[in-house]
Write an enzyme that holds these catalytic residues in place. Structure first.
Site: not given
Ligand code: NAD
Length: 298
Positions: A65-66, A94, A169, A244
């Site tokens: 999740l975000p 994260t 992390k 972030k």
């Molecule tokens: P994203 O915003 O693409 O995906 C998050 C998903 O969570 C969305 O599809 C959203 O609809 C869903 N969501 C939000 N609230 C929800 C709920 N209550 N129930 C169900 N679904 C819900 O984000 P991402 O890029 O996939 O990143 C996810 C996590 O991974 C973050 O914490 C980010 O910091 C971490 N991260 C991302 C990357 C990257 O390169 N994108 C790399 C390492 C870590």
């Protein structure tokens, strides 16, 4: 067949859930976005109407999740009330260390095993199943966590007890941001001094300035192995996501009393770069801010 519930099918979660299904596991997926649910079904996952339904028969629950408040809400309102007590709960988002510890406390208080397991590697590694996981959990739970994460992982490393995965992390990403800015400043100075960038790369990568940001992810276009700099700084690890993580690191530094002046400078620089409208560019694009050539970023 292991029954996995996967919640959060965004940029990262969609590929991660797909790799669990590819490994032959029964994946029940949930996201608030309909488009994400359609993608998950195409990747071989089952879908459910709510997060609570998704976890109701799970052996393992994985969340991606975000931010911290999403994780607190999904666990307190859906996962903990509805998952079987035998389920292993793993949060790969994260988030801030306090939220990770809070969720761990609630989960353990309700009789669950819990791990925080944020990842390094980005979308490409999420799709390829080659993420590095940094895990905070009870030592005795680690083998089960490793087994659960295996189809998505190149490495699964236990950092320590609950919250330690998130701590590792943010420390890693603070170091990455500082070293990237260092590499960019060095290339900027080399340019002003009339050095050939390719020759400087060759020298620095064999000298004491060598670091991953220079040799594996070079911010100067056309130099070193292929990196986002060679693609107009598209893709890779977005500036907004690095910002972030730097904010989480600064919050943690303030609370713990750690002295991190370069981490603070890195946060300020990425904040500025984001405000200038480049939050979607790879974090190595800060090269062009330091060179005074933002126009090249479009
Ligand atoms: P994203 O915003 O693409 O995906 C998050 C998903 O969570 C969305 O599809 C959203 O609809 C869903 N969501 C939000 N609230 C929800 C709920 N209550 N129930 C169900 N679904 C819900 O984000 P991402 O890029 O996939 O990143 C996810 C996590 O991974 C973050 O914490 C980010 O910091 C971490 N991260 C991302 C990357 C990257 O390169 N994108 C790399 C390492 C870590």
């Amino acid at each position: 067949m292991t029954r996995i519930a996967f919640i959060g099918l965004g940029n990262m979660g969609s590929g991660m859930a797909a790799n669990q299904a590819k490994a032959g596991r029964h994946v029940t997926a949930f996201d608030l976005s309909d488009a994400a649910m359609v993608r998950a079904e195409a990747a071989g996952c089952h879908t459910s109407r709510t997060a609570g339904d998704a976890v109701s028969e799970a052996e393992v629950v994985i969340t991606m999740l975000p931010a911290g408040h999403h994780v607190r809400k999904v666990y307190s309102e859906e996962v903990l009330p509805q998952a079987p007590k035998t389920a292993l709960l793993i949060d790969c988002s994260t988030i801030d260390v306090d939220s990770a510890r809070w969720v761990a406390g609630e989960a353990r208080g309700a009789g669950f095993r819990f791990a925080d397991a944020p990842v390094s590697g980005g979308v490409v590694a999420a799709d390829a199943g080659t993420l590095a996981f940094m895990v905070g959990c009870d030592e005795g739970d680690f083998p089960a966590v490793e087994e659960a994460l295996c189809p998505m992982a190149r490495a699964v490393i236990r950092a320590g007890d609950h919250g330690a995965g998130q701590s590792a992390k943010i420390c890693n990403n603070m170091l990455l941001a500082i070293s990237m800015i260092g590499a960019c400043e060095a290339f900027g100075l080399a340019e002003r001094l009339g050095l050939d960038p390719e020759r400087f790369f060759e020298i620095a990568s064999k000298s004491s300035g060598q670091c991953w940001s220079l040799t594996s992810y070079c911010p100067w276009p056309g130099v070193g192995p292929k990196s986002p700099a060679d693609n107009g700084y598209a893709g890779g690890f977005a500036t907004a996501l690095m910002l972030k993580d730097l904010k989480l690191a600064q919050e943690a530094a303030a609370k713990s009393g750690a002295v991190t002046p370069l981490g603070a400078q890195a946060e300020a620089l990425y904040q500025l770069f984001d405000r200038l409208g480049h939050g979607g560019k790879d974090f190595s694009a800060v090269m062009q801010l330091l060179r005074g050539d933002l126009a090249s970023l479009g």
